[in-house]
Design an enzyme around this catalytic site. Structure first.
Site, PDB file in Angstrom:
ATOM      1  CE  LYS A  50      78.098 -34.424  34.858  1.00 41.53           C
ATOM      2  NZ  LYS A  50      78.166 -35.109  33.796  1.00 41.53           N
ATOM      3  N   GLY A  51      76.385 -36.158  41.458  1.00 46.51           N
ATOM      4  CA  GLY A  51      76.149 -37.289  42.307  1.00 46.51           C
ATOM      5  C   GLY A  51      75.032 -37.086  43.169  1.00 46.51           C
ATOM      6  CG  ASP A 107      77.601 -38.134  45.677  1.00 49.77           C
ATOM      7  OD1 ASP A 107      78.309 -37.723  46.562  1.00 49.77           O
ATOM      8  OD2 ASP A 107      77.760 -38.683  44.496  1.00 49.77           O
ATOM      9  CG  ASP A 110      85.748 -41.480  49.838  1.00 48.52           C
ATOM     10  OD1 ASP A 110      85.687 -42.457  50.767  1.00 48.52           O
ATOM     11  OD2 ASP A 110      86.567 -41.377  48.929  1.00 48.52           O
ATOM     12  CE  LYS A 138      83.388 -44.670  49.949  1.00 51.94           C
ATOM     13  NZ  LYS A 138      84.246 -45.258  48.711  1.00 51.94           N
ATOM     14  CB  VAL A 160      79.000 -47.508  46.577  1.00 53.45           C
ATOM     15  CG1 VAL A 160      79.210 -48.696  47.605  1.00 53.45           C
ATOM     16  CG2 VAL A 160      79.238 -46.142  46.913  1.00 53.45           C
ATOM     17  CG  ASP A 166      80.209 -41.024  38.071  1.00 58.51           C
ATOM     18  OD1 ASP A 166      80.578 -40.671  39.040  1.00 58.51           O
ATOM     19  OD2 ASP A 166      81.207 -40.709  37.253  1.00 58.51           O
ATOM     20  NE  ARG A 172      76.943 -38.882  37.005  1.00 57.68           N
ATOM     21  CZ  ARG A 172      77.820 -38.568  37.805  1.00 57.68           C
ATOM     22  NH1 ARG A 172      77.506 -38.499  39.073  1.00 57.68           N
ATOM     23  NH2 ARG A 172      78.961 -37.880  37.674  1.00 57.68           N
TER      24      ARG A 172
END
Ligand code: 5GP
Length: 187
Positions: A50-51, A107, A110, A138, A160, A166, A172
Site C-alpha cells: 500500500k505504501g 515507496d 531497502d 536506503k 521511516v 506505515d 500512512r
C-alpha cells in the site's frame, strides 16, 4: 515531534525527516525528468501497495504524458520493522503489460528484495520497457544489487513512516516523512 492522536505514547515519537513541501518539489522534478524521458510515448505506472499509493498519486499528476496506472501488492514484512527476506505476490495486476512502457512505483528501496523480485516477474510479461521510480532509497541496506532509475531522496538506515509508509498500518496519512524514534524502531 508530531501528535498522532490521543493514543500517542512516548515510544511513538516521530522526528521530521522530509517536509511535505520538500517532497512536493522533488516529486515535481521527478515528473519533469520522467516526462522528458518518455515523451511522446504513454506510460503505465505500476504502484506497489500500500505504501506507494500516495507517491503514485502525486507522481502521476506531475507527468506531462499520457499515463495510466495499476497496482500490485507484495509482502516481505511481518509486524516488525525488518524484512523477513521472503517476497510474496499478494495481489496481481489487472492489466496486460505486454508492449507497454512500465514504471514500477515504490515507496522505498531497502534491501532490494521486493523490487528485484517484482522486476523479474514483470519482465517475463514482455513490457516494451521496464523502469523503477522510488521516493526513498536506503542504499546501505541492500542485500541484492539493485539500482532504481528514478530516486527521490537517498536516506540513511533508519525506519521511516509517513507519505504512504506505515508502522503496523499507522502513520500512512502523514504528509511528511518521519523517523520512527524510541524503542519501537528496533522491533
Ligand atoms: P525491500 O524489499 O527493498 O527490503 O523493501 C521494500 C519494502 O520494505 C517497502 O515497500 C516497504 O514496505 C518496506 N520498508 C523498507 N524500509 C522501510 C522503512 O524505513 N519504513 C517503512 N514503513 N517501510 C519500509
Amino acid at each position: 515531534m508530531v501528535s498522532t492522536g490521543p493514543e500517542e505514547t512516548a515510544a511513538s515519537e516521530l522526528e521530521p525527516l522530509l517536509t511535505a513541501q520538500q517532497i512536493a518539489v522533488r516529486v515535481a522534478e521527478m515528473g519533469v525528468r520522467i516526462s522528458a524521458d518518455y515523451e511522446p510515448e504513454p506510460v503505465l505506472l505500476v504502484g506497489v501497495l500500500k505504501g506507494a499509493a500516495i507517491f503514485l498519486a502525486d507522481l502521476a499528476r506531475s507527468l506531462h504524458l499520457e499515463a495510466s496506472y495499476d497496482f500490485l501488492a507484495a509482502s516481505s514484512y511481518g509486524q516488525g520493522t525488518r524484512s523477513s527476506g521472503v517476497v510474496r505476490l499478494i495481489k496481481d495486476l489487472s492489466e496486460d503489460i505486454s508492449s507497454r512502457h512500465v514504471i514500477v512505483v515504490e515507496d522505498i528501496l531497502d534491501t532490494g528484495l521486493t523490487l528485484n523480485y517484482l522486476c523479474r516477474l514483470l519482465r517475463e510479461r514482455h513490457p516494451k520497457s521496464l523502469r523503477t521510480a522510488v521516493l526513498l532509497d536506503k542504499p546501505s541496506r541492500r542485500q541484492v544489487p539493485f539500482k532504481a532509475d528514478y530516486v527521490g531522496f537517498t536516506i540513511p538506515d533508519e525506519f521511516v513512516v509517513g507519505y504512504g509508509l506505515d508502522f503496523q498500518e499507522r502513520y500512512r496519512n502523514l504528509p511528511g516523512v518521519y523517523r520512527l524514534g524510541g524503542s519501537i524502531a528496533k522491533v
